[in-house]
Motif scaffolding. Structure first.
Motif, mmCIF file in Angstrom:
data_model
loop_
_atom_site.group_PDB
_atom_site.id
_atom_site.type_symbol
_atom_site.label_atom_id
_atom_site.label_comp_id
_atom_site.label_asym_id
_atom_site.label_seq_id
_atom_site.Cartn_x
_atom_site.Cartn_y
_atom_site.Cartn_z
ATOM 1 N N UNK A 1 0.856 -1.184 0.000
ATOM 2 C CA UNK A 1 0.000 0.000 0.000
ATOM 3 C C UNK A 1 0.888 1.229 0.000
ATOM 4 N N UNK A 2 0.493 2.229 -0.730
ATOM 5 C CA UNK A 2 1.267 3.463 -0.722
ATOM 6 C C UNK A 2 0.329 4.623 -0.990
ATOM 7 N N UNK A 3 0.808 5.819 -0.746
ATOM 8 C CA UNK A 3 0.033 7.005 -1.096
ATOM 9 C C UNK A 3 0.913 7.926 -1.914
ATOM 10 N N UNK B 1 3.496 3.868 5.968
ATOM 11 C CA UNK B 1 3.084 3.764 4.569
ATOM 12 C C UNK B 1 4.071 4.564 3.723
ATOM 13 N N UNK C 1 -4.106 2.719 -6.717
ATOM 14 C CA UNK C 1 -3.350 2.722 -5.476
ATOM 15 C C UNK C 1 -3.931 1.708 -4.496
ATOM 16 N N UNK C 2 -5.154 1.993 -4.040
ATOM 17 C CA UNK C 2 -5.815 0.988 -3.231
ATOM 18 C C UNK C 2 -6.880 0.323 -4.073
#
Lengths: 449, 449
Positions: free
Chosen positions: A209-211, A232, B1-2
């Motif tokens: 997971x990343x932002x 994250x 992303x998610x």
């Protein structure tokens, strides 16, 4: 269990500061956690606090400064030179350092940055200053542990140990390619159990997971909470790994946001604390009160329009605070539930379903309260037609107030405006006006004055 | 992303469920995170959700069940047998399993516990059920990694690897003595860099923050936030290590508490969501409305007492909603700041200082608002003495409301009552009554009716 700050300790420290007994002071503060140092600084006078900050080594004070409330920190930093601040910043993680710098005046920022000795650290801090405070970029730190997918596990272990020196807590090891693009992650446990001749490529977990640097803080918090993440990674527009957000910063963020929403619902427009200055508190409180006042003057005006009822039905005027209060309370209840639902992203069903539900709920509440009003009328021997009129208009007011409380936040949200502003005084004030008008209008229709 | 849940995916799944195409279903859900499975379950009908829960292996559904909203989870669990629930619980961490069991009826709890195969797991769950839900004991899990101070580093590594199998994330390794008393901690990093012939005794860190099983959740959250901890060990009355609380549970706890306070301030007495049943929503909302109604009827009564003003000064009655609104708003503002200050434990200074500050603040706000009222009077050509009377009594009402809003929470807190109840409708209602009485009383004194 935990360290407790007693007034004896504070007095002791004040005495030692007065005596300039540095040796004893250091002895007392040696084993104290930086968060407790921060509490001690808050209890001391500005001069005393500055004395302690200058006495302790910057590693400890840097972390303590981060824990201070903004106002206290500002005052202490004002007494330090640009060079002294720079020394503190050298010891901080990049995200903390950037937060502190952003609190300084533009001129002071320049001077402090010029005094930073560690080029790379300075570079990183300057990069972080570019991002919006509440975005993932503004929340992240540059400190993280990453390995190249082409490295061997053994080579990786050596490299990693070096990187880990600069990182307080290794949550995950991030895997990147030659262009620094985020490919996946690896836990310390995985690394320990991997055969030493393997390549990272063969053992890493490609799911991560990343932002993005521009992701809003709320969204970061939501994702980390949903997936129970402790850290994250943050990537830039090109997918390159540029930073990492840890859960402790998100905990602070969640608390701050919750407090802001709470204050907004209570009619306080800036983040304030009980110990803030009179001026700051006034600035936060007066605007909403003025709004309320205008609302009140609006009702004066409305009632003047129904002045002719004064002679025959003065009782109606006695009921206006009740009508206003109920309209306000119902509106606040409805809006609070909707605003929370929007924030948690768990509003389901169509607008029509919501409409039907709110009307149903208002009918139940309104009929129950209307019956109480009629009972009250019977007890005090009020004209029954008047009682029924009041009860019926109360019912209508409650329905309208619930609909306003429900749909104003939904509409604001659709327009991209934070629905949280449509709580508290805003809803109360508008519902007061609607409610009083509706009340007199219905009464006029029924009683005919 | 998610992962994003689209309505196409939901429709696809519904179609596959209808076709009982288990193979395709499993293929679609294989790589989906359990938190996303939970979201999918919420979107499906009860029958469909149950179908999925029974289809997937219990490791995945166990974690998904934990992420569901309580209402949805309850309905799904109702469709499962005691044995099926027990299978889910086997896969959960002890703290989650205990939370789920505590939601069942006493009879069902018995049946489910009897079906648990893993004795030790069952034992641990039963132990956790003893603690109050909001205490450290109720928040902790039994899963943790601990080593004996007398072990060697090498022996420890082996043992630890085994223990770590059952623990999702190793934050800290706790060090205990032969009696299981908590002595200190050790990081994985420390263990890696320690000479292998050393004893744990020689390398562990004897300083460790911990809480007691009876420590309140708020306090646990405060400590973990203050010291930026990701996990904290929990000891019993004898100082024995009995569990561990991780930050993800505290994040949830902080959010829930914030939502509760927000709802309390908005006049909602139980934790509800927009999608709850009409009955549940009514139960949460009606009590505060009834309180508000009684307050309103109180003001009707007060105004009847000043009925003689109707002839000469009807304008006073037009101003009552304004007075009530201002009293309410000021009271809510003051109480919100105090309640937050109490919660964050950052109220400093004596009661007298606070009194002086609140009066000062009210004077500033009251004079500003009073001037606006007088200006309004001039514009609409109101009798000036009446305007000044209204302005002056508004000022007094604001001072009194601020003092009530400030000191009621402080007094409640001293009595050991949660000060958060003294926000929102409670303060609004009492200040409405005080405010209206004060307004008419002062007007009577000045205008002499």
């Amino acid at each position: 269990m935990q360290f407790q700050i007693s007034s004896e300790l504070i007095e002791k420290l004040q005495f030692l500061i007065e005596q300039q007994n540095n040796e004893e002071l250091l002895l007392h503060l040696e084993d104290v956690h930086h968060a407790d140092i921060a509490e001690i600084l808050t209890e001391l006078s500005l001069e005393e606090a500055t004395y302690i900050v200058k006495l302790l080594d910057s590693q400890k004070t840097a972390e303590a400064l981060m824990e201070l409330e903004e106002g206290v920190r500002e005052r202490i930093l004002d007494t330090l030179s640009a060079k002294e601040i720079a020394e503190e910043l050298e010891e901080m993680d990049t995200d903390d350092a950037a937060d502190i710098i952003s609190e300084l005046s533009p001129e002071r920022q320049q001077n402090v940055i010029a005094e930073l000795v560690d080029e790379e650290h300075a570079d990183n801090i300057v990069e972080l200053l570019r991002y919006d405070e509440d975005s993932a970029g503004g929340l992240m730190a540059k400190e993280l542990v990453k390995v190249n997918e082409n490295w061997s596990v053994t080579g990786c272990m050596t490299e990693m140990r070096e990187q880990a020196e600069n990182v307080t807590r290794v949550h995950s090891i991030y895997v990147v390619d030659d262009k620094n693009k985020l490919k996946g992650r690896l836990s310390l446990k995985d690394l320990l159990t991997a055969p030493s001749h393997a390549n990272i490529q063969d053992v890493y977990i490609p799911q991560v997971d990343y932002v993005n640097v521009h992701t809003e803080g709320e969204e970061v918090a939501r994702v980390m909470q949903k997936y129970d993440l402790e850290a994250i990674p943050v990537v830039d527009e090109m997918g390159r790994l540029v930073g990492r957000i840890t859960i402790d910063d998100i905990v602070d963020f969640i608390k701050e946001e919750a407090e802001k929403d709470y204050q907004m619902a209570s009619g306080i427009s800036e983040s304030v604390e009980a110990d803030d200055s009179l001026w700051r508190l006034t600035r936060a409180r007066l605007p909403w009160l003025v709004l309320g006042l205008f609302g009140g003057l609006g009702s004066v005006y409305i009632m003047k329009g129904f002045e002719e009822a004064l002679e025959q039905f003065p009782i109606l005027f006695f009921f206006t605070p009740l009508i206003a209060a109920m309209a306000g309370n119902v509106g606040v209840q409805s809006s609070a539930i909707i605003v929370q639902g929007l924030a948690n992203d768990n509003l389901r069903g169509s607008l029509l379903q919501r409409l039907i539900k709110e009307v149903g709920l208002s009918l139940i509440n309104g009929v129950a309260l209307g019956i109480l009003v009629i009972l009250f009328g019977l007890i005090v021997g009020q004209d029954q037609l008047v009682s029924i009129t009041i009860a019926a208009s109360l019912l209508s007011v409650i329905i309208v107030a619930a609909l306003v409380g429900t749909f104003v936040p939904i509409i604001l949200n659709k327009q991209g405006i934070d629905p949280a502003i449509a709580t508290g005084p805003f809803i109360t004030t508008s519902n007061d006006i609607f409610g009083i008008f509706l009340f007199f209008y219905i009464s006029k229709l029924v009683l005919g004055f």
